[in-house]
Scaffold this motif. Structure first.
Motif, PDB file in Angstrom:
ATOM      1  N   THR A  26       0.869  -1.169   0.000  1.00 46.31           N
ATOM      2  CA  THR A  26       0.000   0.000   0.000  1.00 46.31           C
ATOM      3  C   THR A  26       0.910   1.224   0.000  1.00 46.31           C
ATOM      4  O   THR A  26       2.064   1.146   0.404  1.00 46.31           O
ATOM      5  N   ARG A  27       0.389   2.323  -0.469  1.00 47.97           N
ATOM      6  CA  ARG A  27       1.241   3.511  -0.561  1.00 47.97           C
ATOM      7  C   ARG A  27       0.403   4.770  -0.494  1.00 47.97           C
ATOM      8  O   ARG A  27      -0.785   4.769  -0.714  1.00 47.97           O
ATOM      9  N   ARG A  28       1.082   5.868  -0.188  1.00 49.17           N
ATOM     10  CA  ARG A  28       0.467   7.189  -0.190  1.00 49.17           C
ATOM     11  C   ARG A  28       1.095   7.990  -1.320  1.00 49.17           C
ATOM     12  O   ARG A  28       2.303   8.168  -1.363  1.00 49.17           O
ATOM     13  N   GLY A  29       0.267   8.445  -2.224  1.00 45.31           N
ATOM     14  CA  GLY A  29       0.770   9.231  -3.348  1.00 45.31           C
ATOM     15  C   GLY A  29       1.582   8.384  -4.307  1.00 45.31           C
ATOM     16  O   GLY A  29       1.477   7.167  -4.330  1.00 45.31           O
ATOM     17  N   ASP A  30       2.384   9.029  -5.111  1.00 43.40           N
ATOM     18  CA  ASP A  30       3.264   8.323  -6.041  1.00 43.40           C
ATOM     19  C   ASP A  30       4.458   7.811  -5.248  1.00 43.40           C
ATOM     20  O   ASP A  30       5.513   8.417  -5.227  1.00 43.40           O
ATOM     21  N   GLY A  31       4.271   6.677  -4.583  1.00 47.06           N
ATOM     22  CA  GLY A  31       5.266   6.224  -3.618  1.00 47.06           C
ATOM     23  C   GLY A  31       6.247   5.187  -4.113  1.00 47.06           C
ATOM     24  O   GLY A  31       7.029   4.684  -3.334  1.00 47.06           O
ATOM     25  N   GLY A  32       6.209   4.795  -5.376  1.00 45.12           N
ATOM     26  CA  GLY A  32       7.151   3.815  -5.890  1.00 45.12           C
ATOM     27  C   GLY A  32       6.647   2.389  -5.848  1.00 45.12           C
ATOM     28  O   GLY A  32       7.434   1.440  -5.896  1.00 45.12           O
ATOM     29  N   LEU A 157       5.906   5.139   1.803  1.00 46.84           N
ATOM     30  CA  LEU A 157       5.592   6.528   2.119  1.00 46.84           C
ATOM     31  C   LEU A 157       6.639   7.427   1.478  1.00 46.84           C
ATOM     32  O   LEU A 157       7.789   7.439   1.906  1.00 46.84           O
ATOM     33  N   ARG A 158       6.231   8.136   0.451  1.00 42.95           N
ATOM     34  CA  ARG A 158       7.132   9.077  -0.202  1.00 42.95           C
ATOM     35  C   ARG A 158       7.183  10.357   0.618  1.00 42.95           C
ATOM     36  O   ARG A 158       6.179  10.790   1.178  1.00 42.95           O
ATOM     37  N   GLY A 159       8.356  10.967   0.680  1.00 41.89           N
ATOM     38  CA  GLY A 159       8.498  12.223   1.409  1.00 41.89           C
ATOM     39  C   GLY A 159       7.523  13.274   0.885  1.00 41.89           C
ATOM     40  O   GLY A 159       7.280  13.367  -0.320  1.00 41.89           O
ATOM     41  N   PRO A 160       6.933  14.066   1.782  1.00 41.72           N
ATOM     42  CA  PRO A 160       5.883  15.000   1.367  1.00 41.72           C
ATOM     43  C   PRO A 160       6.351  16.070   0.391  1.00 41.72           C
ATOM     44  O   PRO A 160       5.592  16.486  -0.484  1.00 41.72           O
ATOM     45  N   LEU A 161       7.588  16.513   0.493  1.00 46.01           N
ATOM     46  CA  LEU A 161       8.042  17.583  -0.402  1.00 46.01           C
ATOM     47  C   LEU A 161       8.073  17.108  -1.849  1.00 46.01           C
ATOM     48  O   LEU A 161       7.618  17.795  -2.757  1.00 46.01           O
ATOM     49  N   GLY A 162       8.614  15.915  -2.072  1.00 48.44           N
ATOM     50  CA  GLY A 162       8.658  15.369  -3.428  1.00 48.44           C
ATOM     51  C   GLY A 162       7.267  15.111  -3.979  1.00 48.44           C
ATOM     52  O   GLY A 162       6.983  15.386  -5.144  1.00 48.44           O
ATOM     53  N   ARG A 170       1.994  19.030 -11.958  1.00 50.59           N
ATOM     54  CA  ARG A 170       0.988  18.530 -12.890  1.00 50.59           C
ATOM     55  C   ARG A 170      -0.318  19.323 -12.810  1.00 50.59           C
ATOM     56  O   ARG A 170      -1.307  18.940 -13.426  1.00 50.59           O
ATOM     57  N   GLY A 171      -0.334  20.388 -12.031  1.00 46.67           N
ATOM     58  CA  GLY A 171      -1.531  21.229 -11.951  1.00 46.67           C
ATOM     59  C   GLY A 171      -2.433  20.931 -10.771  1.00 46.67           C
ATOM     60  O   GLY A 171      -3.552  21.447 -10.694  1.00 46.67           O
ATOM     61  N   GLY A 172      -1.979  20.103  -9.846  1.00 45.29           N
ATOM     62  CA  GLY A 172      -2.781  19.791  -8.661  1.00 45.29           C
ATOM     63  C   GLY A 172      -2.874  20.981  -7.729  1.00 45.29           C
ATOM     64  O   GLY A 172      -1.986  21.834  -7.688  1.00 45.29           O
ATOM     65  N   GLU A 173      -3.964  21.056  -6.983  1.00 43.15           N
ATOM     66  CA  GLU A 173      -4.182  22.151  -6.042  1.00 43.15           C
ATOM     67  C   GLU A 173      -3.471  21.809  -4.734  1.00 43.15           C
ATOM     68  O   GLU A 173      -3.684  20.741  -4.159  1.00 43.15           O
ATOM     69  N   LEU A 174      -2.610  22.693  -4.249  1.00 41.92           N
ATOM     70  CA  LEU A 174      -1.727  22.426  -3.119  1.00 41.92           C
ATOM     71  C   LEU A 174      -2.486  22.004  -1.864  1.00 41.92           C
ATOM     72  O   LEU A 174      -2.134  21.026  -1.218  1.00 41.92           O
ATOM     73  N   ARG A 175      -3.535  22.713  -1.531  1.00 42.26           N
ATOM     74  CA  ARG A 175      -4.267  22.409  -0.303  1.00 42.26           C
ATOM     75  C   ARG A 175      -4.864  20.999  -0.344  1.00 42.26           C
ATOM     76  O   ARG A 175      -4.791  20.238   0.618  1.00 42.26           O
ATOM     77  N   GLY A 176      -5.459  20.646  -1.464  1.00 44.34           N
ATOM     78  CA  GLY A 176      -6.055  19.320  -1.609  1.00 44.34           C
ATOM     79  C   GLY A 176      -5.018  18.216  -1.538  1.00 44.34           C
ATOM     80  O   GLY A 176      -5.249  17.171  -0.919  1.00 44.34           O
ATOM     81  N   VAL A 177      -3.867  18.448  -2.161  1.00 51.16           N
ATOM     82  CA  VAL A 177      -2.790  17.457  -2.148  1.00 51.16           C
ATOM     83  C   VAL A 177      -2.294  17.229  -0.724  1.00 51.16           C
ATOM     84  O   VAL A 177      -2.111  16.092  -0.282  1.00 51.16           O
ATOM     85  N   CYS A 178      -2.096  18.319   0.001  1.00 50.89           N
ATOM     86  CA  CYS A 178      -1.611  18.212   1.384  1.00 50.89           C
ATOM     87  C   CYS A 178      -2.620  17.474   2.262  1.00 50.89           C
ATOM     88  O   CYS A 178      -2.248  16.625   3.072  1.00 50.89           O
TER      89      CYS A 178
END
Length: 198
Positions: A26-32, A157-162, A170-178
């Motif tokens: 399982t992963r969060r975001g583009d975690g590899g 778990l990919r680091g949040p900054l990356g 890619r055009g994502g909205e910062l608040r929603g991504v966070c």
């Protein structure tokens, strides 16, 4: 395991086999996840089934094997898995309820599918990279209630900054991504708390 009679007791011949082990990514975001799955699948002692949850998707366009990009019934490997599944339980891929709300059905169908994969591949260690937290929760519940396999979650778990940089680029909205990142992290942490995982 004979599911049609309502019993999950293994025949005596199966008690001598090594236990069935499932590594669940399982992963969060583009975690590899894809990279880890590919690296693990290079080991001869295990087999990777990709996002196996897709076998029960109602949208046939989402049912594609990771080896050829074909419908599972057109893929020689997955056709063999379904043949094994039908021979042992009478279930076809279309009859599988891998996300059933009934814990007994959910566990029985997932276990039957994993056992069919193990029989066809000859491997008793299976990598399932379905990534879904609700699916992981259900598999953990099935393991705890009924047994039949040893499940080891791998939480990438990919680091949040990356991650934020990738999404914003890619055009994502910062608040929603966070929010999505933090919410997913705490959901996974809560699910895996005091359970063995990597």
């Amino acid at each position: 395991f004979i599911l049609m009679t309502g019993s999950l007791m293994p025949p005596a011949s199966r008690l001598l086999r090594p236990p069935l082990r499932v590594l669940y990514i399982t992963r969060r975001g583009d975690g590899g996840k894809t990279l880890l799955d590919l690296l693990l699948s290079g080991h001869s002692g295990l087999t990777s089934v990709g996002e196996i949850k897709m076998l029960s998707a109602t949208d046939r366009s989402r049912k594609r094997c990771s080896c050829h990009g074909l419908d599972p019934l057109e893929c020689p490997y997955w056709k063999s898995v379904q043949d094994q599944l039908q021979a042992s339980t009478g279930l076809s891929f279309d009859a599988l309820r891998l996300d059933s709300v009934d814990p007994w059905v959910n566990h029985g169908h997932n276990l039957a599918l994993y056992e069919s994969v193990a029989a066809v591949s000859g491997c008793r260690i299976i990598v399932d990279s379905s990534k879904s937290l609700p699916r992981l929760r259900d598999l953990l519940q099935g393991q705890e209630l009924y047994g039949g396999y040893a499940l080891l979650p791998i939480h990438l778990l990919r680091g949040p900054l990356g991650l934020v940089y990738s999404y914003v680029k890619r055009g994502g909205e910062l608040r929603g991504v966070c929010y999505t990142y933090a919410h997913g992290y705490f959901r996974a942490a809560s699910l895996l708390h005091r359970r063995p995982h990597l």
